[in-house]
Design an enzyme around this catalytic site. Structure first.
Site, PDB file in Angstrom:
ATOM      1  N   GLU A 136       4.111  -6.500   1.594  1.00  0.00           N
ATOM      2  CA  GLU A 136       3.683  -6.876   0.237  1.00  0.00           C
ATOM      3  C   GLU A 136       3.606  -5.665  -0.687  1.00  0.00           C
ATOM      4  O   GLU A 136       2.541  -5.336  -1.210  1.00  0.00           O
ATOM      5  CB  GLU A 136       2.290  -7.527   0.301  1.00  0.00           C
ATOM      6  CG  GLU A 136       2.181  -8.744   1.196  1.00  0.00           C
ATOM      7  CD  GLU A 136       0.729  -9.206   1.370  1.00  0.00           C
ATOM      8  OE1 GLU A 136      -0.202  -8.470   0.978  1.00  0.00           O
ATOM      9  OE2 GLU A 136       0.537 -10.306   1.906  1.00  0.00           O
ATOM     10  N   CYS A 146     -13.645   3.438 -28.665  1.00  0.00           N
ATOM     11  CA  CYS A 146     -14.947   4.061 -28.841  1.00  0.00           C
ATOM     12  C   CYS A 146     -15.687   4.236 -27.527  1.00  0.00           C
ATOM     13  O   CYS A 146     -16.721   3.612 -27.282  1.00  0.00           O
ATOM     14  CB  CYS A 146     -15.763   3.225 -29.811  1.00  0.00           C
ATOM     15  SG  CYS A 146     -14.846   2.999 -31.338  1.00  0.00           S
ATOM     16  N   GLY A 176       0.771  -1.237   0.000  1.00  0.00           N
ATOM     17  CA  GLY A 176       0.000   0.000   0.000  1.00  0.00           C
ATOM     18  C   GLY A 176       0.801   1.285   0.000  1.00  0.00           C
ATOM     19  O   GLY A 176       0.218   2.377  -0.057  1.00  0.00           O
ATOM     20  N   ARG A 233      -5.943   3.178 -15.723  1.00  0.00           N
ATOM     21  CA  ARG A 233      -6.003   3.919 -14.460  1.00  0.00           C
ATOM     22  C   ARG A 233      -6.720   5.270 -14.565  1.00  0.00           C
ATOM     23  O   ARG A 233      -7.530   5.602 -13.694  1.00  0.00           O
ATOM     24  CB  ARG A 233      -4.602   4.082 -13.836  1.00  0.00           C
ATOM     25  CG  ARG A 233      -3.903   2.742 -13.563  1.00  0.00           C
ATOM     26  CD  ARG A 233      -2.687   2.879 -12.658  1.00  0.00           C
ATOM     27  NE  ARG A 233      -3.078   3.191 -11.310  1.00  0.00           N
ATOM     28  CZ  ARG A 233      -3.017   4.378 -10.771  1.00  0.00           C
ATOM     29  NH1 ARG A 233      -2.508   5.385 -11.445  1.00  0.00           N
ATOM     30  NH2 ARG A 233      -3.438   4.574  -9.541  1.00  0.00           N
ATOM     31  N   TYR A 276      -9.938   5.135 -12.177  1.00  0.00           N
ATOM     32  CA  TYR A 276      -9.804   5.832 -10.888  1.00  0.00           C
ATOM     33  C   TYR A 276      -9.692   7.344 -11.029  1.00  0.00           C
ATOM     34  O   TYR A 276      -9.438   8.026 -10.034  1.00  0.00           O
ATOM     35  CB  TYR A 276      -8.551   5.361 -10.139  1.00  0.00           C
ATOM     36  CG  TYR A 276      -8.317   3.873 -10.135  1.00  0.00           C
ATOM     37  CD1 TYR A 276      -9.127   3.024  -9.372  1.00  0.00           C
ATOM     38  CD2 TYR A 276      -7.305   3.309 -10.899  1.00  0.00           C
ATOM     39  CE1 TYR A 276      -8.909   1.659  -9.374  1.00  0.00           C
ATOM     40  CE2 TYR A 276      -7.081   1.945 -10.900  1.00  0.00           C
ATOM     41  CZ  TYR A 276      -7.893   1.124 -10.140  1.00  0.00           C
ATOM     42  OH  TYR A 276      -7.665  -0.227 -10.144  1.00  0.00           O
ATOM     43  N   GLY A 292       3.776  -3.446  -3.982  1.00  0.00           N
ATOM     44  CA  GLY A 292       3.714  -3.621  -5.425  1.00  0.00           C
ATOM     45  C   GLY A 292       4.089  -2.314  -6.090  1.00  0.00           C
ATOM     46  O   GLY A 292       5.173  -2.121  -6.629  1.00  0.00           O
ATOM     47  N   ARG A 293       3.156  -1.358  -5.967  1.00  0.00           N
ATOM     48  CA  ARG A 293       3.308  -0.055  -6.607  1.00  0.00           C
ATOM     49  C   ARG A 293       4.632   0.637  -6.266  1.00  0.00           C
ATOM     50  O   ARG A 293       5.274   1.213  -7.125  1.00  0.00           O
ATOM     51  CB  ARG A 293       2.138   0.835  -6.144  1.00  0.00           C
ATOM     52  CG  ARG A 293       2.024   2.144  -6.880  1.00  0.00           C
ATOM     53  CD  ARG A 293       1.001   3.065  -6.210  1.00  0.00           C
ATOM     54  NE  ARG A 293      -0.238   2.431  -5.850  1.00  0.00           N
ATOM     55  CZ  ARG A 293      -1.349   2.446  -6.599  1.00  0.00           C
ATOM     56  NH1 ARG A 293      -1.371   3.075  -7.744  1.00  0.00           N
ATOM     57  NH2 ARG A 293      -2.446   1.845  -6.176  1.00  0.00           N
TER      58      ARG A 293
END
Ligand code: LLP
Length: 431
Positions: free
Chosen positions: A289, A361, A255, A330, A334, A291-292
């Site tokens: 954990e 489209c 996170g 993204r 978001y 990721g980002r």
């Protein structure tokens, strides 16, 4: 702004935070010219910096070195085999959420004993695959899953290491779609239920209580919510100890937020000191954990301007580029901001506010809105901060092939995924 002024002054001065920099007018990643990569692989294309991933990994490791930790890279952020290998070589284990991700880890010669299996809906075949591989831990999210895991472990005559994913009801203060630690979210179980599940796990001869797991969300701006969640985990651990269930391992989840625009990166130093303070004297081992944090700003998406639709009267100006929401969802999903800069910063001319949109489209198919740039047809653009949740969220919508991926290392680069062709897409269909 002066018309015809060099654009470079408009862009974040710290482009290096995004793994790119201008040499004269040309954008580079490490020591490789991005134009050179486009000449070879075309657009759209993802490009990743090995140095950035290594630097981020070191930053995290340094921040948490006072405690007994292990980094489990969240594979979903970017599951390219080359990146999995690179992170494995740095010492990372893996956090997976599907049998497919486990197979990727194994293909990348990752150690199954370093794999944590997260996720709210693990299917039977996925549990079996992970039980046979001998993974480090199953982060169980419901009573049904616990029972199914015990059943499958019994059938395979193995003992499954388990942690219960605890939902601490702590607000991660992030986008609602990526907030996971609130009571209203589908993830984990609240304290009383967690206690009950631990009792059940402790009684099963096919389950071994391994730890407590928690993940409250993604793109978290600052340490406070994570520290509050850790305090809740420690309180759950004390209650478990009172019931005779000893826990020596905590999985704190991921996170850690990164910079997309002008927000500061998550302060891992501060977080690490707080974690060390809370864990002092407990003898606990931890997993994280991320990721980002490891991959987001290691990556860019290269795209070319196909057409310009300049505003007439009060309308908007659109730059139609060859990357779309199927490549990078993204912004559409978001409302995320991705910085967009020219690969060759050589244009003199009027700077206009452009909506940078894809060919798909849907009006939701946009990459960026109202960006002041000097553009012309054929111009190459770099869409920054695309290394996490870019390629892994790509789809074939509008029968578009997935973009290739390139890994840059110093003055070398190599293709780590070729462009998907039409045959790749049609092969599974049965007309
Ligand atoms: N662990 C678990 C159990 C997770 O669900 C996640 C992310 C992570 C770790 C890694 O979180 P990170 O360190 O990357 O924040 N597609 C969204 C992000 C979805 C995150 C899902 N879970 C986006 O593009 O912002």
């Amino acid at each position: 702004k002066r018309a015809g002024a060099k654009q470079v002054e408009e862009f974040p001065e710290t482009l290096s935070d995004f793994s790119v920099s201008y040499r004269d007018e040309s954008l580079f990643m490490e020591d490789v010219s991005l134009e050179r990569i486009v000449d070879a692989v075309g657009t759209p294309a993802y490009v990743y910096s090995q140095a950035h991933i290594q630097a981020q990994y070191k930053k995290l490791a340094e921040a948490i070195k006072a405690v007994d930790y292990r980094v489990h890279y969240a594979v979903k952020a970017n599951s390219n085999l080359a990146l999995l290998k690179l992170l494995g070589n740095l010492g990372a284990g893996y956090d997976i959420v599907s049998g497919g991700e486990l197979s990727r880890v194994l293909s990348a010669q990752g150690d199954p004993g370093s794999v944590i299996f997260s996720g709210v809906g693990k299917a039977t075949h996925e549990l079996d695959l992970a039980l046979k591989a001998g993974i480090e831990c199953f982060n169980v999210e419901s009573a049904g899953e616990l029972d199914r895991l015990a059943e499958r472990a019994a059938l395979l005559s193995v003992v499954a290491p388990v942690a219960i994913r605890f939902n601490p009801n702590v607000d991660a203060k992030t986008h609602p779609y990526i907030s996971t630690g609130l009571q209203e979210n589908k993830f984990g179980v609240l304290k009383d239920q967690a206690l009950a599940l631990y009792r059940r796990a402790a009684e099963s001869e096919h389950l071994r209580v391994y730890g407590i797991a928690c993940h409250i969300g993604s793109q978290i701006a600052e340490p406070t919510p994570l520290i509050r969640a850790l305090e809740e985990m420690l309180s759950l651990r004390r209650e478990l100890a009172q019931q005779g269930i000893e826990i020596d391992h905590l999985d704190l989840g991921g996170g850690f937020g990164v910079r997309y625009r002008d927000e500061p990166e998550f302060d891992v130093g501060l977080w690490g000191r707080e974690v060390a303070r809370l864990l002092n004297g407990t003898g606990l081992r931890i997993s994280i954990e991320p990721g980002r944090f490891l991959t987001a700003n290691a990556g860019i998406l290269l795209s070319r301007v196909e057409y310009l639709k300049e505003a007439v009267e009060d309308a908007k100006s659109f730059a139609v580029v060859d990357a779309a929401m199927n490549d990078l969802i993204r912004p559409a999903l978001y409302g995320a901001w991705h910085e967009v800069v020219p690969v060759c910063n050589d244009l003199q001319g009027d700077r206009l506010p452009w909506d940078i949109v894809g060919p798909i489209c849907e009006s939701g198919d946009f990459i960026a809105k109202q960006r002041t740039l000097t553009l012309k047809q054929g111009k190459l653009l770099a869409i920054l901060s695309s290394g996490a949740y870019g390629a892994t969220l790509a789809s074939n919508y509008n029968t578009r092939g997935r973009a290739p991926e390139v890994l840059v290392h110093k003055d070398n680069w190599r293709l780590v995924r070729r462009r998907e062709n039409l045959q790749d897409q049609l092969i599974t269909e049965l007309p």
